[in-house]
Design a protein around this motif. Structure first.
Motif, PDB file in Angstrom:
ATOM      1  N   ARG A 108       0.827  -1.213   0.000  1.00  0.00           N
ATOM      2  CA  ARG A 108       0.000   0.000   0.000  1.00  0.00           C
ATOM      3  C   ARG A 108       0.859   1.260   0.000  1.00  0.00           C
ATOM      4  N   GLU A 165       1.511   5.302  -2.866  1.00  0.00           N
ATOM      5  CA  GLU A 165       1.429   6.728  -2.559  1.00  0.00           C
ATOM      6  C   GLU A 165       1.952   7.564  -3.714  1.00  0.00           C
ATOM      7  N   ASP A 195      -5.814  -1.017  -0.070  1.00  0.00           N
ATOM      8  CA  ASP A 195      -5.855  -0.274  -1.326  1.00  0.00           C
ATOM      9  C   ASP A 195      -6.983   0.743  -1.348  1.00  0.00           C
ATOM     10  N   SER A 196      -8.041   0.463  -0.602  1.00  0.00           N
ATOM     11  CA  SER A 196      -9.205   1.358  -0.604  1.00  0.00           C
ATOM     12  C   SER A 196      -9.005   2.591   0.283  1.00  0.00           C
ATOM     13  N   LEU A 197      -7.976   2.598   1.122  1.00  0.00           N
ATOM     14  CA  LEU A 197      -7.746   3.727   2.020  1.00  0.00           C
ATOM     15  C   LEU A 197      -7.205   4.931   1.261  1.00  0.00           C
ATOM     16  N   SER A 198      -7.717   6.097   1.584  1.00  0.00           N
ATOM     17  CA  SER A 198      -7.196   7.330   1.004  1.00  0.00           C
ATOM     18  C   SER A 198      -5.824   7.635   1.605  1.00  0.00           C
ATOM     19  N   HIS A 199      -5.115   8.571   0.992  1.00  0.00           N
ATOM     20  CA  HIS A 199      -3.827   9.001   1.535  1.00  0.00           C
ATOM     21  C   HIS A 199      -3.973   9.451   2.983  1.00  0.00           C
ATOM     22  N   ASP A 200      -4.994  10.245   3.259  1.00  0.00           N
ATOM     23  CA  ASP A 200      -5.177  10.772   4.608  1.00  0.00           C
ATOM     24  C   ASP A 200      -5.436   9.660   5.610  1.00  0.00           C
ATOM     25  N   ASP A 201      -6.312   8.713   5.238  1.00  0.00           N
ATOM     26  CA  ASP A 201      -6.641   7.623   6.158  1.00  0.00           C
ATOM     27  C   ASP A 201      -5.473   6.663   6.355  1.00  0.00           C
TER      28      ASP A 201
END
Length: 245
Positions: free
Chosen positions: A119, A123, A224-230
């Motif tokens: 993951r 980025e 993979d579904s997590l945003s950059h912020d999360d």
């Protein structure tokens, strides 16, 4: 292939090592493409490690600096912490018939570190290096933790510890390549990768191997579904329940 230099590595107890009691929750050379190039711990001991060990030292040294590298380094240690803090190691040992040893702890940790590395390399390329820097810092955090735990397990034999950690480092390098190839293949290829490394070619049953393949696929998909912020800033990683069928 990209070379990661990770320094100051010491010991590991192998699969036939003595039971450690209650457990919670490589120089790394040319590491593989998917996790590297693409878009024990004992209960109570971990709290001390957080306050006086690698995590506390890192926060004290860098603080919450406004510089990108400092932020990413701290976030990488917190990402590693989200593995060792949130995993139920005893449940993993029971589910996959692993002995309660430091080597088993490392195999479980290594698998989850690899998933987080996959993951991390997704980025964006702000400054052209964010994903790679984050990846390297996560690996650095892992080896710092391994060193600390190994010293506590065998404080009287630093030379032997260093030698065994060197061997473990080579295994880690091979494991990343092995897992990357498994992830890019179908479930049969991934099952073969897990059988060779995680189960050390001694998987008790096909059903157990199938369950671990499903677990890895689901967690990679969730990461993979997590945003950059999360993912980077908030470390909102929730591992799937390994006990579910």
């Amino acid at each position: 292939m990209i070379r990661i230099a990770v320094r100051n590595i010491p010991q590991i107890c192998w699969r036939n090592a003595p039971v450690l009691g209650t457990v919670s929750g490589r120089f790394v050379g040319q590491t593989p493409q998917r996790s590297q190039e693409t878009g024990t711990h004992m209960i109570g001991a971990h709290e001390n490690a957080r306050k006086s060990g690698i995590f506390g030292k890192l926060r004290k040294k860098f603080g919450w600096s406004k510089t990108s590298d400092s932020k990413l380094r701290i976030c990488s240690y917190l990402l590693y912490e989200s593995i060792v803090d949130k995993l139920n190691y005893l449940e993993f040992f029971r589910r996959f018939d692993l002995p309660d040893t430091f080597n088993s702890w490392f195999l479980v940790t290594e698998l989850h570190v690899w998933m987080v590395l996959v993951r991390a390399m997704g980025e964006g390329a702000e400054k052209g290096e964010n994903g790679r820097f984050l990846r390297n810092s996560i690996v650095e955090a892992m080896w710092s933790d391994v060193n600390m735990r190994a010293r506590k397990l065998d404080p009287r034999n630093p030379a032997g510890a260093k030698k065994q950690i060197g061997a473990l480092a080579e295994q880690f390098q091979a494991a990343l390549i092995n897992y990357d190839e498994g992830l890019m293949g179908d479930d049969k290829v991934l099952a073969g990768a897990l059988w060779r490394r995680f189960f050390e070619k001694e998987c008790p049953s096909f059903e157990m191997l199938e369950a671990l393949v499903k677990y890895v696929r689901e967690n990679v998909r969730e990461l993979d579904s997590l945003s950059h912020d999360d993912f980077v800033q908030k470390q909102r990683i929730q591992w799937q329940n390994v006990a579910k069928e």
